[in-house]
Design an enzyme around this catalytic site. Structure first.
Site: not given
Ligand code: GDP
Ligand code: MN
Length: 386
Positions: A197, A109
């Protein structure tokens, strides 16, 4: 403003962020054509909607042949995709991204947001890729590295290496990740993003570092200096009433309560919602007609409020400063004639031309409940909605 994954990947690749090869299609034949052009063995077909959780919802599928790409594209295009972020009504899919499938060794991530508290950009990284970061933050906060970047200094290479090591990267993948993080940061600051993101950021079996998914959010107030970004706006992704409101220069946000609010000025609109809650009910919307609204805007605003079947009463709360109270009264009277107002209407007027406004309303023959002040009017609105 949000953009689609395919648009974010196109933008990011200009900044040196490595993404899988691929293109967007709005028809199954086009999807097949793109797949053929990619000239690879394995493909992914990905629904393009402004919501995450597409994988779990059935909007991301792997294909092993051109025929399969075509079949999956025809299945996904036109489907109403329901994910935890779309709400139960789901979203219609009109575009798919056709990509070369990656052989995933690790899912990580990587995210960036503006941190108002520290007036910095904060980069978040975690080995828990593919999961929702909010969930990781709740259950295992130590698994997230937060690296603050002073925007006046910029992101420094050592910070990127620190992130890469935290992600468990070794050897050549460290340099590839550093390049990707620097590129993402440049894209973020150049385009006035509020969020970027990459979830998941992947390491492939071949040792490549790719942004497999990409979500970007832009500051609406800075869009004027990014016409290229503004062009990526997809009106299909917006609430139709909110879009209609924008056309009329009205700020409208739909909420779940039963009292429709028509207010001038954002501050008064916020306190109107507060006072409704204080009296034990919920507002059906935030609606600000602005400081100098016209009778036409008031009419449109009332139409929007009335189009919401949850509305059981309407509370008009106006302080006439630039706006004149008689203008508001005219708008209300026209709306009542044109569309009919079947629910109780509570009006609190104060300020410029208030006497004239009240006179117009009382002579209109409309059944209007008034309050001597904001508190009393709100209490009456809550009572009337029951
Ligand atoms: P989201 O569910 O909307 O966040 O969509 P993503 O783009 O993140 O994809 C969801 C999941 O699909 C990823 O976490 C991967 O596990 C899987 N996936 C997506 N693309 C590929 C691919 O190229 N190869 C493989 N093996 N899996 C993929
Ligand atoms: Mn994702």
């Amino acid at each position: 403003m949000n953009i689609h994954e395919y648009q974010a990947k196109e933008l990011l690749s200009k900044y040196g962020v490595a993404v899988p090869m691929g293109k967007v299609a709005s028809h199954e034949d086009e999807a097949e054509y793109i797949a053929k052009d990619l000239n690879v063995e394995k493909f992914v077909v990905k629904a393009q909607i402004h919501a995450g959780g597409r994988g779990k919802g059935g909007g991301v599928k792997v294909a092993n042949s051109l025929e399969e790409v075509k079949r999956l594209a025809s299945e996904i295009l036109g489907m109403i995709l329901v994910t935890h972020q779309t709400g139960p009504e789901g979203k219609l899919v009109t575009k798919v991204l056709v990509e070369e499938a990656s052989n995933i060794a690790t899912e990580l991530y990587l995210g960036m947001v503006i941190d108002r508290a520290t007036e910095n950009i904060v980069i978040m990284a975690s080995q828990e890729g593919g999961m929702e970061i909010e969930e990781v933050a709740r259950t295992n906060p130590e698994k997230i590295l937060k690296e603050h970047v002073d925007p006046t200094v910029g992101l420094l290479p050592y910070q990127c290496r620190k992130i890469a090591y935290f992600l468990g990267l070794k050897g050549k993948t460290v340099n590839k990740a550093v390049k990707l993080i620097l590129g993402l940061y440049k894209a973020f600051t150049d385009n006035d993003c509020s969020l970027a993101e990459i979830n998941p950021l992947i390491i492939t079996n071949e040792g490549e570092v790719y942004a497999l998914d990409a979500k970007m959010n832009f500051d609406d107030n800075a869009l004027f200096r990014h016409p290229d970004v503004e062009k990526m706006h997809d009106p299909n992704e917006e609430d139709p009433t909110e879009l209609e409101a924008k056309k009329w220069g009205i700020s409208y946000v739909k909420l779940d309560g039963s009292i429709g609010c028509l207010v001038n000025g954002a501050g008064l609109a916020m306190s109107t919602m507060d006072i409704i809650k204080h009296h034990g009910a919920e507002p059906a919307n935030f609606l600000d007609v602005g400081g100098g609204a016209t009778a036409e805007q008031v009419l449109q605003a009332l139409k929007m409020i009335l189009s919401d079947p949850n509305v059981k009463a309407i509370f008009v709360n106006i302080f006439g400063g630039i706006m004149k109270c008689d203008t508001i009264a005219e708008g209300i009277i026209t709306a009542a004639k044109e569309v009919g107002i079947e629910v109780p209407l509570i009006v609190r007027l104060e300020g410029t031309n208030v006497e004239l406004g009240r006179k117009l309303l009382s002579e209109s023959g409309l059944n209007i409940i008034t309050g001597k002040d904001m508190g009393e009017a709100a209490a009456k609105a809550v009572e009337a909605a029951k």
